[in-house]
Design a protein around this motif. Structure first.
Motif, PDB file in Angstrom:
ATOM      1  N   ASN A 208       0.829  -1.206   0.000  1.00  0.00           N
ATOM      2  CA  ASN A 208       0.000   0.000   0.000  1.00  0.00           C
ATOM      3  C   ASN A 208       0.861   1.253   0.000  1.00  0.00           C
ATOM      4  OD1 ASN A 208      -2.872  -0.710   0.020  1.00  0.00           O
ATOM      5  ND2 ASN A 208      -2.433  -1.744   1.950  1.00  0.00           N
ATOM      6  N   PHE A 209       1.903   1.240   0.824  1.00  0.00           N
ATOM      7  CA  PHE A 209       2.802   2.392   0.882  1.00  0.00           C
ATOM      8  C   PHE A 209       3.479   2.620  -0.463  1.00  0.00           C
ATOM      9  CE2 PHE A 209       7.052   4.166   1.428  1.00  0.00           C
ATOM     10  CZ  PHE A 209       6.768   5.341   2.117  1.00  0.00           C
ATOM     11  N   GLN A 210       3.917   1.537  -1.081  1.00  0.00           N
ATOM     12  CA  GLN A 210       4.589   1.630  -2.377  1.00  0.00           C
ATOM     13  C   GLN A 210       3.645   2.186  -3.438  1.00  0.00           C
ATOM     14  OE1 GLN A 210       6.631  -1.970  -3.550  1.00  0.00           O
ATOM     15  NE2 GLN A 210       6.375  -1.546  -5.727  1.00  0.00           N
ATOM     16  N   THR A 211       2.407   1.707  -3.449  1.00  0.00           N
ATOM     17  CA  THR A 211       1.451   2.111  -4.481  1.00  0.00           C
ATOM     18  C   THR A 211       0.987   3.554  -4.294  1.00  0.00           C
ATOM     19  OG1 THR A 211       0.668  -0.175  -4.670  1.00  0.00           O
ATOM     20  CG2 THR A 211      -0.748   1.555  -5.574  1.00  0.00           C
ATOM     21  N   ILE A 212       0.473   3.863  -3.110  1.00  0.00           N
ATOM     22  CA  ILE A 212      -0.064   5.205  -2.855  1.00  0.00           C
ATOM     23  C   ILE A 212       1.069   6.218  -2.711  1.00  0.00           C
ATOM     24  CG2 ILE A 212      -1.501   6.605  -1.348  1.00  0.00           C
ATOM     25  CD1 ILE A 212      -2.992   4.440  -2.938  1.00  0.00           C
ATOM     26  N   GLY A 213       2.102   5.817  -1.949  1.00  0.00           N
ATOM     27  CA  GLY A 213       3.239   6.723  -1.766  1.00  0.00           C
ATOM     28  C   GLY A 213       3.930   7.037  -3.078  1.00  0.00           C
ATOM     29  N   GLY A 214       4.010   6.031  -3.947  1.00  0.00           N
ATOM     30  CA  GLY A 214       4.641   6.235  -5.245  1.00  0.00           C
ATOM     31  C   GLY A 214       3.895   7.246  -6.089  1.00  0.00           C
ATOM     32  N   LYS A 215       2.565   7.165  -6.095  1.00  0.00           N
ATOM     33  CA  LYS A 215       1.771   8.094  -6.895  1.00  0.00           C
ATOM     34  C   LYS A 215       1.853   9.517  -6.331  1.00  0.00           C
ATOM     35  CE  LYS A 215      -1.351   4.717  -8.878  1.00  0.00           C
ATOM     36  NZ  LYS A 215      -0.626   4.754 -10.161  1.00  0.00           N
ATOM     37  N   ILE A 216       1.855   9.648  -5.019  1.00  0.00           N
ATOM     38  CA  ILE A 216       1.974  10.975  -4.408  1.00  0.00           C
ATOM     39  C   ILE A 216       3.337  11.580  -4.732  1.00  0.00           C
ATOM     40  CG2 ILE A 216       2.117  12.220  -2.215  1.00  0.00           C
ATOM     41  CD1 ILE A 216       0.033  10.232  -1.112  1.00  0.00           C
ATOM     42  N   PHE A 217       4.389  10.793  -4.555  1.00  0.00           N
ATOM     43  CA  PHE A 217       5.747  11.286  -4.838  1.00  0.00           C
ATOM     44  C   PHE A 217       5.872  11.686  -6.308  1.00  0.00           C
ATOM     45  CE2 PHE A 217      10.142  10.684  -6.190  1.00  0.00           C
ATOM     46  CZ  PHE A 217      10.833  11.424  -5.235  1.00  0.00           C
ATOM     47  N   PHE A 218       5.326  10.856  -7.190  1.00  0.00           N
ATOM     48  CA  PHE A 218       5.384  11.140  -8.626  1.00  0.00           C
ATOM     49  C   PHE A 218       4.728  12.479  -8.939  1.00  0.00           C
ATOM     50  CE2 PHE A 218       3.297  10.977 -12.799  1.00  0.00           C
ATOM     51  CZ  PHE A 218       4.396  10.767 -13.621  1.00  0.00           C
ATOM     52  N   PHE A 219       3.533  12.708  -8.399  1.00  0.00           N
ATOM     53  CA  PHE A 219       2.809  13.958  -8.643  1.00  0.00           C
ATOM     54  C   PHE A 219       3.569  15.152  -8.078  1.00  0.00           C
ATOM     55  CE2 PHE A 219      -0.489  17.086  -7.366  1.00  0.00           C
ATOM     56  CZ  PHE A 219      -0.981  17.387  -8.637  1.00  0.00           C
ATOM     57  N   LEU A 220       4.168  14.960  -6.918  1.00  0.00           N
ATOM     58  CA  LEU A 220       4.898  16.065  -6.294  1.00  0.00           C
ATOM     59  C   LEU A 220       6.140  16.451  -7.094  1.00  0.00           C
ATOM     60  CD1 LEU A 220       4.690  15.127  -2.494  1.00  0.00           C
ATOM     61  CD2 LEU A 220       3.468  16.965  -3.683  1.00  0.00           C
ATOM     62  N   TYR A 221       6.917  15.436  -7.530  1.00  0.00           N
ATOM     63  CA  TYR A 221       8.181  15.793  -8.189  1.00  0.00           C
ATOM     64  C   TYR A 221       8.006  16.178  -9.648  1.00  0.00           C
ATOM     65  CZ  TYR A 221       9.788  11.870 -11.244  1.00  0.00           C
ATOM     66  OH  TYR A 221       9.986  10.981 -12.266  1.00  0.00           O
ATOM     67  N   ARG A 222       6.962  15.627 -10.327  1.00  0.00           N
ATOM     68  CA  ARG A 222       6.793  15.930 -11.742  1.00  0.00           C
ATOM     69  C   ARG A 222       5.941  17.177 -11.988  1.00  0.00           C
ATOM     70  NH1 ARG A 222       8.056  11.749 -15.420  1.00  0.00           N
ATOM     71  NH2 ARG A 222       7.494  13.278 -17.027  1.00  0.00           N
ATOM     72  N   ILE A 223       5.061  17.525 -11.058  1.00  0.00           N
ATOM     73  CA  ILE A 223       4.154  18.655 -11.275  1.00  0.00           C
ATOM     74  C   ILE A 223       4.338  19.767 -10.240  1.00  0.00           C
ATOM     75  CG2 ILE A 223       1.743  19.368 -11.529  1.00  0.00           C
ATOM     76  CD1 ILE A 223       2.662  17.486 -13.746  1.00  0.00           C
ATOM     77  N   ILE A 224       4.173  19.421  -8.963  1.00  0.00           N
ATOM     78  CA  ILE A 224       4.153  20.450  -7.915  1.00  0.00           C
ATOM     79  C   ILE A 224       5.515  21.120  -7.740  1.00  0.00           C
ATOM     80  CG2 ILE A 224       3.702  20.914  -5.481  1.00  0.00           C
ATOM     81  CD1 ILE A 224       1.232  20.271  -7.181  1.00  0.00           C
ATOM     82  N   LEU A 225       6.582  20.332  -7.661  1.00  0.00           N
ATOM     83  CA  LEU A 225       7.918  20.906  -7.456  1.00  0.00           C
ATOM     84  C   LEU A 225       8.302  21.902  -8.552  1.00  0.00           C
ATOM     85  CD1 LEU A 225      10.507  21.030  -5.798  1.00  0.00           C
ATOM     86  CD2 LEU A 225      11.327  19.010  -7.048  1.00  0.00           C
ATOM     87  N   PRO A 226       8.134  21.573  -9.846  1.00  0.00           N
ATOM     88  CA  PRO A 226       8.462  22.560 -10.887  1.00  0.00           C
ATOM     89  C   PRO A 226       7.648  23.843 -10.774  1.00  0.00           C
ATOM     90  CG  PRO A 226       8.294  20.372 -11.852  1.00  0.00           C
ATOM     91  CD  PRO A 226       7.798  20.253 -10.445  1.00  0.00           C
ATOM     92  N   VAL A 227       6.351  23.724 -10.387  1.00  0.00           N
ATOM     93  CA  VAL A 227       5.525  24.921 -10.211  1.00  0.00           C
ATOM     94  C   VAL A 227       6.060  25.750  -9.058  1.00  0.00           C
ATOM     95  CG1 VAL A 227       3.230  25.758  -9.580  1.00  0.00           C
ATOM     96  CG2 VAL A 227       3.461  23.891 -11.235  1.00  0.00           C
ATOM     97  N   MET A 228       6.462  25.074  -7.977  1.00  0.00           N
ATOM     98  CA  MET A 228       7.030  25.781  -6.834  1.00  0.00           C
ATOM     99  C   MET A 228       8.340  26.480  -7.191  1.00  0.00           C
ATOM    100  SD  MET A 228       6.292  23.047  -3.745  1.00  0.00           S
ATOM    101  CE  MET A 228       7.186  24.055  -2.556  1.00  0.00           C
TER     102      MET A 228
END
Length: 438
Positions: free
Chosen positions: A286-306
């Motif tokens: 569960n951690f791998q699946t959900i955590g992976g998707k959250i991390f992916f969204f943060l580093y590919r979308i949110i971080l560049p916007v920040m």
């Protein structure tokens, strides 16, 4: 009296606390063995609660491992299996397996390890890190013109992660240490945002055992009524299918986006991927699946916007990269199985020789091209891979001739194309043919 066990009964025993597995019609209780499994308990977690005959036999030397299996308590006999069953390993299959094992042994090759694999993994991961860094943090981030090639490079190597790291780890074919494939496989979650767990159920326990079998292989699961494409004869024809050879390949660019959504639906809503049941997820999964998707969204979308980049630029670069990743993953896979040369679909029957079925349902291409081998993750040796999924892809050229020679001796058609482009063209031609009005 032997206890009769249905597939539904078997599904009720798919956890570490109660682990049953069916092999050749016998249901074994492997609860006490799961933590002692040489391939790791995570690998066995995928297999329990189902008929795992084909997976068991394609990953093991059956005569050797059966001595271990026979020591496990037999619960009863499986009746009315929901999945296809095959005849016992034929002489054709055994001869190929014996010769392959002998070749690897004589050459002193560890079938699950190679320095080439580690070099390839290093290049892939380093390229992903550097291209992403330059895209948003390095000197190339100052210009959209320079960011575009970074996005293209990132997309290409994210596909390579799937073709090499994901593919090797989901087949447990990299090293004999279960922790290695487990943690390497999680890079697909955190870097690509797609579930390693769902892919393993779909690919290793669905597509490989039941290649091109209608209502069994999840990769050719289509609706009789309107669907995205028409690839099987039983599907009704609709007018828009006339253009599927055009819109189909174009829309393959949405594969990665589709898979990320499908992961959640399969693992948490349906608890299955099409007809391949998913066992209850552990905390780590569960951690791998959900955590992976959250991390992916943060580093590919949110971080560049920040970092000050506009939403439109970030989304645009992301889609460019993601579309390329999807194309590079979809087209080589489709060229292996969805073409006119292969058996498609295969009708389920207990009289099928599994090894021959694997050969008749796959296409190899460009087997003499080292470049092709690396850019498609040895998918060009698809026949070898399907017969020996537990062998690391870097060893396929060493054993391909054994399979080819045995096919000639036994008059089994070995499908082979000259190049990757020829194989992809064959797929598009097949779509065109199946899209024609009946």
């Amino acid at each position: 009296m032997t206890l009769k066990i249905t597939s539904k009964d078997l599904r009720n025993h798919c956890t570490e606390k109660s682990a049953w597995i069916a092999i050749r019609g016998k249901v074994y209780d492997v609860t006490s063995f799961i933590t002692r499994h040489p391939g790791g308990k995570d690998a066995l977690r995928f297999a329990i609660g189902r008929d795992a005959t084909t997976v068991f036999e394609s990953y093991h030397d059956v005569e050797v491992v059966s001595r271990v299996l026979i020591k496990q308590p037999i619960v009863g006999e499986l009746i009315g299996s929901e999945m296809p069953e095959f005849i016992e390993q034929s002489d054709f299959h055994k001869t190929i397996a014996d010769k392959v094992r002998k070749r690897l042994r004589d050459e002193g090759v560890d079938m699950k390890n190679s320095y080439k694999a580690w070099l390839t993994y290093s290049v892939i991961l380093l390229s992903i890190i550097l291209s992403f860094y330059q895209q948003y943090f390095g000197w190339m981030s100052n210009s959209i013109i320079l960011q575009i090639p970074c996005a293209i490079i990132l997309g290409f190597f994210c596909a390579q992660l799937g073709l090499h790291i994901l593919h090797d780890t989901s087949h447990f074919s990299i090293t004999h240490n279960p922790l290695v494939w487990k943690y390497l496989g999680s890079t697909h979650d955190f870097i690509n945002g797609c579930s390693f767990i769902k892919w393993t159920y779909q690919h290793t326990f669905g597509h490989h055992p039941y290649t091109n079998i209608q209502n069994a292989d999840p990769d050719i699961h289509v609706k009789k009524e309107q669907d995205f494409c028409r690839i099987l004869d039983f599907q009704n024809w609709f007018n828009y299918y006339k253009f599927q050879h055009i819109y189909g390949p174009l829309l393959y660019c949405l594969l990665a986006l589709k898979v990320r959504v499908q992961d959640i639906k399969s693992l948490y809503v349906l608890k299955s991927h099409r007809n391949i049941a998913v066992n209850p997820l552990t905390f780590g999964q569960n951690f791998q699946t959900i955590g992976g998707k959250i991390f992916f969204f943060l580093y590919r979308i949110i971080l560049p916007v920040m970092m000050g980049f506009t939403w439109t630029r970030v989304i645009g670069l992301f889609l460019l990269s993601d579309f390329l990743t999807s194309y590079w993953l979809a087209l080589p896979f489709q060229a292996n199985h969805v073409v006119a040369d292969v058996a498609l679909p295969v009708k389920s029957s207990k009289n099928i020789d599994w090894a021959k079925m694997q050969i008749l349902t796959t296409v190899d291409y460009a087997i003499n091209s080292i470049l092709t081998r690396y850019v498609v993750g040895s998918l060009n040796f698809q026949t070898v891979h399907h017969l020996f999924p537990g062998v690391l892809q870097h060893h396929y050229p060493l054993i391909q001739d054994i399979i080819y020679d045995e096919c000639k001796k036994h008059d089994v058609e070995y499908n082979l194309k000259g190049s990757l482009f020829e194989a992809i063209a064959a797929h598009i031609q097949y779509l065109k043919k199946m899209g024609e009005e009946e």
